[in-house]
Design an enzyme around this catalytic site. Structure first.
Site, PDB file in Angstrom:
ATOM      1  N   SER A 148      38.236   9.064  38.404  1.00 52.64           N
ATOM      2  CA  SER A 148      37.688   7.698  38.437  1.00 52.64           C
ATOM      3  C   SER A 148      37.133   7.408  39.822  1.00 52.64           C
ATOM      4  O   SER A 148      37.581   8.011  40.812  1.00 52.64           O
ATOM      5  CB  SER A 148      38.810   6.691  38.136  1.00 52.64           C
ATOM      6  OG  SER A 148      38.376   5.367  38.429  1.00 52.64           O
ATOM      7  N   TYR A 161      47.272   3.136  39.146  1.00 51.36           N
ATOM      8  CA  TYR A 161      46.103   3.830  38.571  1.00 51.36           C
ATOM      9  C   TYR A 161      45.328   4.612  39.629  1.00 51.36           C
ATOM     10  O   TYR A 161      45.020   5.785  39.435  1.00 51.36           O
ATOM     11  CB  TYR A 161      45.207   2.789  37.903  1.00 51.36           C
ATOM     12  CG  TYR A 161      44.010   3.355  37.161  1.00 51.36           C
ATOM     13  CD1 TYR A 161      44.149   3.854  35.863  1.00 51.36           C
ATOM     14  CD2 TYR A 161      42.747   3.376  37.755  1.00 51.36           C
ATOM     15  CE1 TYR A 161      43.050   4.365  35.184  1.00 51.36           C
ATOM     16  CE2 TYR A 161      41.646   3.878  37.080  1.00 51.36           C
ATOM     17  CZ  TYR A 161      41.800   4.362  35.794  1.00 51.36           C
ATOM     18  OH  TYR A 161      40.708   4.869  35.118  1.00 51.36           O
TER      19      TYR A 161
HETATM   20  N1  LIG Z   1      36.087   3.314  31.092  1.00 54.74           N
HETATM   21  C1  LIG Z   1      35.863   3.412  32.379  1.00 54.74           C
HETATM   22  O1  LIG Z   1      35.096   2.634  32.969  1.00 54.74           O
HETATM   23  C2  LIG Z   1      36.502   4.466  33.187  1.00 54.74           C
HETATM   24  C3  LIG Z   1      36.189   4.508  34.556  1.00 54.74           C
HETATM   25  C4  LIG Z   1      36.751   5.512  35.334  1.00 54.74           C
HETATM   26  C5  LIG Z   1      37.587   6.443  34.738  1.00 54.74           C
HETATM   27  N2  LIG Z   1      37.880   6.373  33.396  1.00 54.74           N
HETATM   28  C6  LIG Z   1      38.752   7.404  32.830  1.00 54.74           C
HETATM   29  O2  LIG Z   1      38.129   7.948  31.675  1.00 54.74           O
HETATM   30  C7  LIG Z   1      39.128   8.313  30.721  1.00 54.74           C
HETATM   31  C8  LIG Z   1      38.875   7.636  29.390  1.00 54.74           C
HETATM   32  O3  LIG Z   1      38.885   6.237  29.577  1.00 54.74           O
HETATM   33  P1  LIG Z   1      38.403   5.245  28.413  1.00 54.74           P
HETATM   34  O4  LIG Z   1      37.893   4.037  29.090  1.00 54.74           O
HETATM   35  O5  LIG Z   1      37.508   5.960  27.462  1.00 54.74           O
HETATM   36  O6  LIG Z   1      39.817   4.896  27.711  1.00 54.74           O
HETATM   37  P2  LIG Z   1      40.138   4.308  26.251  1.00 54.74           P
HETATM   38  O7  LIG Z   1      41.317   3.405  26.444  1.00 54.74           O
HETATM   39  O8  LIG Z   1      38.916   3.779  25.595  1.00 54.74           O
HETATM   40  O9  LIG Z   1      40.598   5.612  25.450  1.00 54.74           O
HETATM   41  C9  LIG Z   1      41.747   6.327  25.824  1.00 54.74           C
HETATM   42  C10 LIG Z   1      42.151   7.223  24.667  1.00 54.74           C
HETATM   43  O10 LIG Z   1      43.344   7.925  25.066  1.00 54.74           O
HETATM   44  C11 LIG Z   1      44.277   7.847  24.006  1.00 54.74           C
HETATM   45  N3  LIG Z   1      45.630   7.953  24.546  1.00 54.74           N
HETATM   46  C12 LIG Z   1      46.338   6.986  25.190  1.00 54.74           C
HETATM   47  N4  LIG Z   1      47.563   7.444  25.495  1.00 54.74           N
HETATM   48  C13 LIG Z   1      47.627   8.722  25.036  1.00 54.74           C
HETATM   49  C14 LIG Z   1      48.617   9.711  25.052  1.00 54.74           C
HETATM   50  N5  LIG Z   1      49.847   9.473  25.597  1.00 54.74           N
HETATM   51  N6  LIG Z   1      48.369  10.916  24.496  1.00 54.74           N
HETATM   52  C15 LIG Z   1      47.157  11.153  23.932  1.00 54.74           C
HETATM   53  N7  LIG Z   1      46.162  10.254  23.870  1.00 54.74           N
HETATM   54  C16 LIG Z   1      46.398   9.051  24.422  1.00 54.74           C
HETATM   55  C17 LIG Z   1      44.011   6.520  23.338  1.00 54.74           C
HETATM   56  O11 LIG Z   1      44.544   6.480  22.008  1.00 54.74           O
HETATM   57  C18 LIG Z   1      42.491   6.468  23.374  1.00 54.74           C
HETATM   58  O12 LIG Z   1      41.932   7.133  22.252  1.00 54.74           O
HETATM   59  C19 LIG Z   1      40.465   7.940  31.362  1.00 54.74           C
HETATM   60  O13 LIG Z   1      40.978   9.074  32.047  1.00 54.74           O
HETATM   61  C20 LIG Z   1      40.095   6.863  32.359  1.00 54.74           C
HETATM   62  O14 LIG Z   1      41.023   6.737  33.402  1.00 54.74           O
HETATM   63  C21 LIG Z   1      37.355   5.394  32.623  1.00 54.74           C
END
Ligand SMILES: NC(=O)c1ccc[n+]([C@@H]2O[C@H](COP(=O)([O-])OP(=O)(O)OC[C@H]3O[C@@H](n4cnc5c(N)ncnc54)[C@H](O)[C@@H]3O)[C@@H](O)[C@H]2O)c1
Length: 266
Positions: A148, A161
């Site tokens: 991130s 986080y």
């Molecule tokens: N969305 C953003 O702006 C953003 C920015 C920087 C980094 N990220 C990173 O990108 C990745 C995805 O983020 P996102 O926004 O798509 O998240 P999201 O919440 O939309 O999706 C997360 C997924 O992970 C699954 N999950 C949660 N706990 C779990 C577990 N214990 N075992 C298996 N699956 C599990 C959930 O069911 C979901 O399908 C993450 O690592 C997040 O930190 C996201």
């Protein structure tokens, strides 16, 4: 001069490649599953959200897996080998950022800390631990860790986080150098704000989407497909000299020295 220039894009061939995506049922993970599936990879989505798994496109193999459980992670790796013959790409993407985590650390509830460590840090470790032996045997493989922008610069109240995301970048560097001479590349991607349920929840917490969009030099938040495109490139042979490093896919946000809003009038 024609002001409307062709934009150009790349299509990847992933036929015959086996790809594991953790947290593939939602957001960025879902876009990564879709992009790999569209390029004809065999995609295994490892997630806890059995209800949303029903919406995955045909052909994606869903395995229930809580990445906080080493046993579940081992089961996914074994499943990939037994049913699909190997593992070419692991995308460590599943992570959580519950509302309770938005607190300075002296007010942070200890269960939230433990839960985020278990999913966001140990989850990446357990998956890699059980996938790497398969890749070592193949002498090939790519691991992509979703980190991130908050791995690199921080904001208030993300004291769990942010540091764990920074650790995801160090996992990338550590595993990358460890296995570089064994045909395994390890890279991470650090998104800026991307339009997903996780970010929509954050916005509710921090208030207002326009300000967040404006903080990005490109003037908008990103789309999940834009992160997936970076993951597909990094997983491809076009990135064959890229390992043990991180790519920020963030609309330019990382160009600033701090996470503060440089466009703010106050
Ligand atoms: N969305 C953003 O702006 C953003 C920015 C920087 C980094 N990220 C990173 O990108 C990745 C995805 O983020 P996102 O926004 O798509 O998240 P999201 O919440 O939309 O999706 C997360 C997924 O992970 C699954 N999950 C949660 N706990 C779990 C577990 N214990 N075992 C298996 N699956 C599990 C959930 O069911 C979901 O399908 C993450 O690592 C997040 O930190 C996201």
């Amino acid at each position: 001069m024609n002001p409307k220039r062709p934009s150009g894009s790349v299509r990847y061939e992933n036929q015959g490649r086996v790809v594991i995506v953790t947290g593939g049922c939602s957001g960025i993970g879902r876009a990564i599953c879709d992009a790999f599936a569209q390029s004809e990879a065999m995609v295994i989505c490892a997630d806890v959200d059995d209800a949303s798994a029903a919406d995955l496109p045909d052909g994606i193999d869903y395995v229930h897996c809580d990445v906080a459980s080493e046993a579940d992670c081992k089961t996914v790796a074994t499943h990939a080998v037994n049913h699909h013959g190997g593992i070419d790409v692991l995308v460590n993407n599943a992570a959580i950022q519950p509302k309770s985590s938005y607190a300075p650390i002296h007010q942070l509830d200890s269960d939230t800390w433990r839960q985020m460590l278990a999913v966001n840090l140990s989850g990446y470790h357990w998956m890699a631990k059980h996938v790497v032996p398969v890749m070592l045997q193949q002498r090939s493989g790519v691991i992509v860790n979703l980190a991130s922008g908050q791995a690199h610069r921080t904001a208030r109240e993300v004291g769990t986080y942010g540091p764990i995301k920074a650790a995801n970048v160090m996992q990338t560097r550590q595993w990358g150098i460890e296995y570089a001479r064994h045909g395994i590349r390890v890279v991470s991607v650090s998104p800026g704000a991307i339009d997903t349920p996780l970010v929509r929840a954050t916005l509710q917490q921090q208030g207002g989407g326009d300000a967040l969009a404006n903080r990005h030099p490109l003037g908008r938040i990103g789309q999940t497909a834009e992160v997936a495109a970076a993951v597909l490139w990094l997983s491809s042979n076009d990135a064959s000299f890229v390992t043990a490093t991180d790519l920020e896919v963030d609309g330019g946000l990382g160009g600033f020295g701090a996470f503060a809003d440089p466009y703010s009038q106050d």
